[in-house]
Design a protein around this motif. Sequence first.
Motif, short mmCIF file in Angstrom:
data_model
loop_
_atom_site.label_atom_id
_atom_site.label_comp_id
_atom_site.label_asym_id
_atom_site.label_seq_id
_atom_site.Cartn_x
_atom_site.Cartn_y
_atom_site.Cartn_z
N UNK A 229 0.84 -1.20 0.00
CA UNK A 229 0.00 0.00 0.00
C UNK A 229 0.87 1.24 0.00
N UNK A 230 0.46 2.24 -0.76
CA UNK A 230 1.20 3.50 -0.77
C UNK A 230 0.23 4.66 -0.68
N UNK A 231 0.70 5.75 -0.09
CA UNK A 231 -0.09 6.98 0.00
C UNK A 231 0.80 8.15 -0.38
N UNK A 232 0.23 9.14 -1.00
CA UNK A 232 1.01 10.29 -1.42
C UNK A 232 0.15 11.55 -1.36
N UNK A 249 5.06 14.12 -1.33
CA UNK A 249 5.61 13.13 -0.40
C UNK A 249 4.87 11.81 -0.62
N UNK A 250 5.64 10.71 -0.62
CA UNK A 250 5.05 9.38 -0.81
C UNK A 250 5.62 8.41 0.19
N UNK A 251 4.78 7.54 0.70
CA UNK A 251 5.19 6.43 1.56
C UNK A 251 4.61 5.14 0.99
N UNK A 252 5.45 4.12 0.86
CA UNK A 252 5.02 2.82 0.34
C UNK A 252 5.46 1.73 1.30
N UNK A 253 4.54 0.82 1.61
CA UNK A 253 4.81 -0.23 2.60
C UNK A 253 4.46 -1.59 2.05
N UNK A 254 5.17 -2.61 2.54
CA UNK A 254 4.88 -4.00 2.18
C UNK A 254 4.43 -4.81 3.40
N UNK A 255 4.46 -4.19 4.56
CA UNK A 255 4.20 -4.91 5.81
C UNK A 255 5.47 -5.31 6.52
N UNK A 256 6.62 -5.14 5.86
CA UNK A 256 7.93 -5.41 6.45
C UNK A 256 8.65 -4.08 6.65
N UNK A 257 8.98 -3.76 7.90
CA UNK A 257 9.54 -2.44 8.22
C UNK A 257 10.81 -2.14 7.44
N UNK A 258 11.66 -3.14 7.23
CA UNK A 258 12.94 -2.92 6.55
C UNK A 258 12.75 -2.55 5.08
N UNK A 259 11.56 -2.79 4.52
CA UNK A 259 11.31 -2.50 3.11
C UNK A 259 10.50 -1.23 2.90
N UNK A 260 10.21 -0.49 3.96
CA UNK A 260 9.40 0.73 3.84
C UNK A 260 10.14 1.78 3.00
#
Length: 304
Positions: A229-232, A249-260
């Motif tokens: 999921x990503x939000x911008x 500004x954009x944030x994208x996540x996979x559920x794994x903190x190290x990959x944010x």
Amino acid sequence: MRKVLLASTALIALGSVSAMAADVNISGSYEMLYKSIDDNGIATDQDEVSSSSELDISFSETLDNGMTMSMGFGFGGAKDDSNFTLGGTPMGTIRITDMDDDAVEGLDVDVDGYTPEEGRTGTPTYGGGFTGTSGESISITLPPMMAGLTVAVAMSDSTGDAKDTAYGLSYSGAAEGMSFKVALAANTNDNGTVETDYSHYGLEITAGAITIGGAINGKEVDGDSSDYESSEIGVKYAVNSSLTLGAYSRTAETGTAAQEFKETAMSATYTIAPGLSASITSTSSDISTTDEDSRLVIGLNASF
């Protein structure tokens, strides 16, 4: 020299013959960029100057039955491209293109487009955003069903079993001195082995010289438990007829903190004269816990 003269003669002849039946438009663009890159994911920092140019030729005509058709060619850039559009049909507007710019992708709220020339050196596990079909595609924009509503579908069939099917809608309107756009879009990519679904929800509001946009994008992959999921969010402000400021500004996540993945950009674009502009863009990207990228890009753009 002989080849140049022959090519020039052919182009003039083509334009002369085509002008008898269709409107012909020839345009071009040139871009020069200076990039200063500081990336802890590579051994040394980079400073570079690059340039690119593109030539576009388009033909358009209105048929006797009221339908319109146009054809365009682009030379330069990442690759040469072509497109054909037929409008006014009972089905709506039909577009065939190999430019990765189908009608559905054109409906989304393009927040990262508020700042020019942002970018990164590394590749995040998931970078967010939304894309329509890939490769050569056919799009249909349906006839208007109500004022402000646009509905489109797109399909592409690449090599092997790879297929894309995209659909979307946008609604634009105005109220209380403001204009707005709401967009919903989705794309299903099936490469013959794995199916991936993409989604986009966007909102853009313009009040006077200020435009604010936001989007939420999602991705689901068969057999993958990751939560993509990503939000911008972005803003652009026309200070005057010459100067425009932008930020996103954009944030994208996979559920794994190290990959944010996180990215922010700020820019200023100044129109020197019609067709000539200069820009400066500063971008900061956290690609992973071990890779951070910051860059400053100064650009000069000319269009003819």
